[in-house]
Each structure stands twice: as C-alpha cells, then as structure tokens.
Design a protein around this motif. Structure first.
Motif, PDB file in Angstrom:
ATOM      1  N   ALA B  48      16.693  -9.266   9.669  1.00 55.26           N
ATOM      2  CA  ALA B  48      15.431  -8.592  10.019  1.00 55.26           C
ATOM      3  C   ALA B  48      14.419  -9.550  10.648  1.00 55.26           C
ATOM      4  CB  ALA B  48      14.826  -7.946   8.778  1.00 55.26           C
ATOM      5  N   SER B  50      12.733 -12.442  13.314  1.00 56.31           N
ATOM      6  CA  SER B  50      12.640 -12.484  14.784  1.00 56.31           C
ATOM      7  C   SER B  50      13.406 -13.688  15.328  1.00 56.31           C
ATOM      8  CB  SER B  50      11.177 -12.540  15.204  1.00 56.31           C
ATOM      9  OG  SER B  50      10.523 -13.628  14.548  1.00 56.31           O
ATOM     10  N   PHE B 128      13.597  -1.485   6.134  1.00 57.03           N
ATOM     11  CA  PHE B 128      13.988  -2.539   7.086  1.00 57.03           C
ATOM     12  C   PHE B 128      12.784  -2.973   7.920  1.00 57.03           C
ATOM     13  CE2 PHE B 128      16.043  -4.072  11.031  1.00 57.03           C
ATOM     14  CZ  PHE B 128      16.845  -5.051  10.470  1.00 57.03           C
ATOM     15  N   ASP B 129      11.922  -2.017   8.267  1.00 54.41           N
ATOM     16  CA  ASP B 129      10.710  -2.331   9.039  1.00 54.41           C
ATOM     17  C   ASP B 129       9.498  -2.494   8.124  1.00 54.41           C
ATOM     18  OD1 ASP B 129      11.683  -2.551  11.621  1.00 54.41           O
ATOM     19  OD2 ASP B 129      11.648  -0.391  11.942  1.00 54.41           O
ATOM     20  N   ARG B 130       9.744  -2.782   6.861  1.00 55.07           N
ATOM     21  CA  ARG B 130       8.690  -3.031   5.874  1.00 55.07           C
ATOM     22  C   ARG B 130       7.658  -1.899   5.842  1.00 55.07           C
ATOM     23  NH1 ARG B 130       9.969  -6.840   2.498  1.00 55.07           N
ATOM     24  NH2 ARG B 130       7.832  -7.530   2.186  1.00 55.07           N
ATOM     25  N   PHE B 142      20.545  -0.041  10.310  1.00 54.48           N
ATOM     26  CA  PHE B 142      19.813  -0.613  11.449  1.00 54.48           C
ATOM     27  C   PHE B 142      20.804  -0.804  12.586  1.00 54.48           C
ATOM     28  CE2 PHE B 142      20.830  -3.867   8.307  1.00 54.48           C
ATOM     29  CZ  PHE B 142      21.550  -4.788   9.024  1.00 54.48           C
ATOM     30  N   GLU B 220       7.360 -10.686  11.037  1.00 51.29           N
ATOM     31  CA  GLU B 220       8.696 -10.917  11.600  1.00 51.29           C
ATOM     32  C   GLU B 220       9.189  -9.662  12.301  1.00 51.29           C
ATOM     33  OE1 GLU B 220      10.570 -13.622  11.828  1.00 51.29           O
ATOM     34  OE2 GLU B 220       9.259 -14.919  10.668  1.00 51.29           O
ATOM     35  N   ARG B 221       8.974  -8.497  11.665  1.00 47.82           N
ATOM     36  CA  ARG B 221       9.430  -7.243  12.277  1.00 47.82           C
ATOM     37  C   ARG B 221       8.618  -6.940  13.544  1.00 47.82           C
ATOM     38  NH1 ARG B 221      13.612  -6.654  12.624  1.00 47.82           N
ATOM     39  NH2 ARG B 221      13.513  -4.476  13.142  1.00 47.82           N
ATOM     40  N   ALA B 224      10.064  -9.075  16.262  1.00 46.54           N
ATOM     41  CA  ALA B 224      11.483  -8.881  16.589  1.00 46.54           C
ATOM     42  C   ALA B 224      11.632  -7.887  17.739  1.00 46.54           C
ATOM     43  CB  ALA B 224      12.228  -8.367  15.362  1.00 46.54           C
ATOM     44  N   GLY B 227      11.703  -4.366  16.681  1.00 50.87           N
ATOM     45  CA  GLY B 227      10.602  -4.034  15.762  1.00 50.87           C
ATOM     46  C   GLY B 227      10.132  -2.601  15.881  1.00 50.87           C
TER      47      GLY B 227
END
Lengths: 99, 445
Positions: B48, B50, B128-130, B142, B220-221, B224, B227
C-alpha cells in the motif's frame, strides 16, 4: 438456470437473509442512507462540472462526505474528473452511469 | 472425519514483505514452506506504500514481483484468508490447526474480472485506502492482489444476489463455510507485522476528529499512483494543499501513550514523503516539526541533506497542540526551540502525523513466545541469534520483532530463514540418526 434451480437459489438466499438478519438490516440501512446522500449530490451536480465545496454547499452534505462519495462513484465509473477550478478538481456525472 | 494435513519444513505466519522474503529464502534452498496469511491477499503494509526510502523505488514495482514469486514457487504453499487457531508440539516439531475463512467465492474458478464488484450496490470505506476511498462488499482486495480472487464480506452484504447473477463463471457460493486443516512443520517463522498508533490516540492533536489531520500511512495512499483520489488532495474538502506540515514522534517516544521507544522509520518516511510532495506539488510549502532527526541507515543522512537542499523546512520543536480554524485548516501550536523557545501558532492546509509502529499481534498465548515490555516478540540473544525466540524452532522477523524499516526487515528475514534452515537440518539429522539406530536394533533382534 432452470426454474427448479431458480427456486432453490431464491430459497437459499432467503435462508441466509434470515441467518444474517442483523448484519443485513444494518447494511440495508447504510445503503438507504448512501442512496439518499447520493440523490442530493447528483441533484447538486446537475450536468455541470462541480467542485467538492460547490456540491457541499448546494446539497447541504459536508464536504468531507461529498469527497468520499465522489471518490467511490469515480472508482466505479459513475462520475468523472473533468478539470480544475483553482485549487479544486471538478467532477461531472458520467452519461448513462449516474442517475 | 480426519482433518486434511499438510507436511512442510517451515510454516511462515504473515504474508507481508518480511514473511514473503523468509518464505522465498527457505523455498529457494529446497525447503517445503507453507505461508499463512489472514487477509485475502499477501503484500502486507508494503504493497500500500508509495515509494521506498532511500532509493525512491516504486513500492508496487518491488513488492508485486515478490508476491508473484511466492504464489508461483514450487516449494511454497500459499494459504490466504487463513488463520492459525491452535498449536501443539509433535515430537520435535509443531502441528498447527488452521482455519480457512469462507470467501463465498470458488477460488479455483474466479478470474478476478471484478464483474461482481461492479454489480454490488454496497460501498464501504476501504481499509486499503485507510478509509479515504471505497470498496464494495464483494471485491478483489486491490488491483495487484495475489491471488486475484474476489472475496465476499458477508458481514456487510445485503444478500441481494446481484454478484451471483453477473458472475460469468458461476463462482459466487453462498453455501461456503470455514474449513479446517492441520499443518505439520519442523520450524515456524512469525512475521505478523505491525499496526500504527491510532490517529485518535492523542487528544492534543484533535483525537482523530479533524478531517485535515491525517497519518503517515494515509499520506502514503495519497502519494501512491493507485491512491483513492488520483492526486494529493486533503480529505476534508478535496483541496490541493499549498501548505503541508509533518508532526514527528506523534505516537513514539511519548510516555503519555506508554510508547517510549523510537519507531525508527518515521523520520525517514516523513522526509521521503516531503520529497515526493515537492515533486507532486512543486509550489507547496512543506514543514517538518521534529524533536531529533534520526537518519542512521546506509545513505539515509545524504537523503536528509538532499531534502533540506530541496527547500523543505525543518523546524526543531515539539508540537503541543493542533486545533482547527473556521475553514477546517489545522493550526499547529509549537515551541520553536531554535528561536529562543518562543511559542507560535502556524496554519497549514494539511497536517500529517508521523505515527509510530505498534506490535500488531501478540503471539504469546498461541505460540508460547513471550513479548517484551514494548509488546514486540522477545529475542533472547539479539547479538548472536537475531531471529530466535525463546521457544525452540520458532523464529521471528520483520516488525513483529521490533520497529524496523523495509531494508532491515529483508535482512532479518534472510537471517530467520538461515536460522530456521539450520534448525530443520539439525532436526532432520536427529530423525535420521534415530531411524538408523532403530534399524540396527531391529537387525539385532
């Protein structure tokens, strides 16, 4: 699928709905809530490109919530990002996607 | 009915980067390995992210080939959506009772086409994308998930049957139930990973109530390529931020949270993200509020100096409080230690809390492996056997052993694989000697 298979499948889903009644009820309430919010979002969007704060202002839904729904709708091709207005991206309904 | 049984040399628990590396290192030496992962896909936290420091390689580009190598290795049996429920000793080795949770999808037939996902009417906040993006109640976890198989989340499903109707291969199976089986193994490697300090842990920082105060994994997401928004936008209203601040040690070296250790990765990930933000948003002002900068790895100090040279502002000072103004902009109250300790309030568009690493799982009761005071698995002889736990045949790697970055996790996984291999060899020799003794004794009868 034969008529017999269709009947068996319908019966199985009914049984499962009974078994998972609590979670199904909770999820159905969530779906209802999402549908109501999206109706307001789509009404606010009309057919124009709109930014998140614009949609929030027109719909009365908080901008944080609007962004989450727009993100979900964009992921599943119901809304598209079409440009930028200042510091905000603009979004528009995809023809034939959202209603 | 007798349980289905697998026999392997080593059981790896956890399919993040540490577990995958240990599995590959053992399998490449010819040992039979079973890798058990509780989630629907392997990849762990790393997939997950970047980019990785200090090379700025794309995380997905590094992790995906490893995930694929694990899935296709002839000596690895990959068991996703499975959890070890019990463990028993068995004559020098262990027997693990494993539960395979129902996916409600026939794995062997699913092609990962995602027709079911598109038909599903239920949108949920994506872990996964918080929580910033969405996924459906039935989904492939994902885009680069391994295996590429859908999983139906029955707890968040209305059982409308739309997925079943559209699946071109008839994979949806609402009748599935949990399946149990046993794994007999000589060695075990624990790679159970970590969680991060909850965003709401500190009330001084808004207790998770401010939409524009996020944590490092959320950033980070945002950075990415896969994202949630496709750009770096703040979650409060989708604005492209002009001013971004990092608050260091937001959950580490903090006695008020009972987390007194340094998490060892936050300085570097904040610097890395700041550099990536400079590329993504060239006009944005980026500030890092820090107590100390700890850049101890190979090439890390140069990385930090590069960030300074790029114009990222480093402010020495501990952030005491974060509030919100009327436009939902976070306001940071900080003691500027290099400016006579004066107290200032600065407004930013977005604040990132550099949250620390917490033990994700306590293997104590199940594996009989004690945890140290900090909650991570005790390693009795870190200088001699860095991955050996207090229980013979059970090894530990990655952040399960203590806070460490990806570079150190890979190194420790190599060590864990070597120590496990030595243990397996010693065990096999003992078995061979006792078998030959038995034969000789039989010959004398």
């Amino acid at each position: 699928m034969s008529t017999e298979d269709k009947k068996t499948r319908a019966q199985l889903l009914k049984q499962l709905r009974e078994q998972y009644r609590d979670t199904v009820d909770r999820t159905q309430a969530l779906l209802k809530e999402h549908n109501a919010v999206r109706k307001e979002i789509f009404k606010a969007m009309g057919d124009e490109p709109r930014t998140v704060p614009e949609i929030a202002e027109l719909s009365g839904v908080s901008s944080h919530e609007v962004l989450w729904h727009i993100t979900a709708l964009k992921k599943y091709d119901l809304v598209a990002e079409v440009g930028m207005d200042g510091e905000y991206y603009q979004y528009q309904k995809v023809k034939g996607g959202a209603s | 009915m007798a349980l289905e049984k697998l026999q392997v040399d080593s059981l790896i628990v956890g399919g993040g980067i540490a577990g995958m590396q240990a599995a590959l290192d053992l399998a490449d030496q010819g040992y039979q390995v079973a890798l058990v992962e509780k989630e629907a896909s392997i990849g762990g936290k790393m997939i997950a992210l970047s980019k990785v420091f200090p090379t700025l390689d794309c995380c997905s580009c590094i992790t995906t080939p490893k995930m694929s190598a694990v899935a296709h290795h002839e000596n690895i049996q990959l068991l996703t959506y499975c959890e070890v429920q019990a463990l028993e000793e068995n004559g020098g080795g262990y027997t693990a009772l494993v539960e395979k949770k129902p996916r409600y999808v026939i794995e062997e037939d699913c092609t990962g086409c995602r027709e079911c996902e598109y038909a599903c009417p239920i949108d949920l906040p994506s872990d996964f994308d918080r929580g910033m993006g969405a996924y459906r109640a039935v989904r492939v976890p994902f885009s680069t998930a391994v295996p590429q198989v859908a999983t139906l989340d029955i707890e968040n499903c209305i059982l409308c049957g739309k997925c079943e109707k559209v699946c071109p291969h008839g994979c949806i199976d609402f009748t599935q139930t949990a399946r149990h089986f046993e794994i007999e193994t000589t060695a075990i490697v624990l790679a159970t990973g970590f969680e991060v300090t909850p965003k709401d842990a500190k009330k001084e920082y808004g207790a998770g109530q401010f939409d524009n105060v996020i944590d490092g994994l959320m950033m980070e997401r945002l950075l990415a390529p896969t994202g949630p928004y496709g750009h770096v936008l703040r979650p409060g209203d989708g604005k492209e931020p002009d001013s971004i601040a990092y608050v260091q040690c937001a959950g580490s070296r903090d006695a008020t949270l009972g987390i007194e250790y340094c998490s060892r990765v936050c300085c570097m990930y904040a610097i890395k993200q700041a550099m990536l933000l400079s590329g993504a948003l060239p006009l944005a002002d980026i500030t890092i509020y820090y107590m100390d900068i700890r850049t101890f790895g190979k090439g890390y100090e140069q990385f930090y100096q590069t960030a300074r040279a790029m114009g990222i502002e480093f402010v020495k000072g501990k952030v005491a409080q974060i509030t919100e103004d009327e436009n939902k902009n976070p306001v940071v109250r900080v003691e500027m230690l290099d400016e006579g300790s004066k107290i200032v309030e600065r407004t930013h568009d977005l604040v990132v809390l550099s949250v620390g690493l917490l033990p994700g799982y306590n293997p104590g009761s199940l594996y009989g492996v004690p945890a140290a005071d900090d909650g991570f698995v005790t390693v009795p002889s870190p200088n001699i056997s860095p991955s050996e736990t207090a229980r013979p045949g059970i090894f530990v790697t990655g952040v399960a052993a203590g806070p460490m970055d990806i570079v150190d996790s890979i190194v420790l996984s190599g060590a864990a694989a070597s120590e496990a291999a030595a243990y397996i060899e010693a065990h096999n020799s003992r078995v061979a000697v006792s078998e030959s003794k038995g034969k000789k004794e039989l010959a004398h009868v």
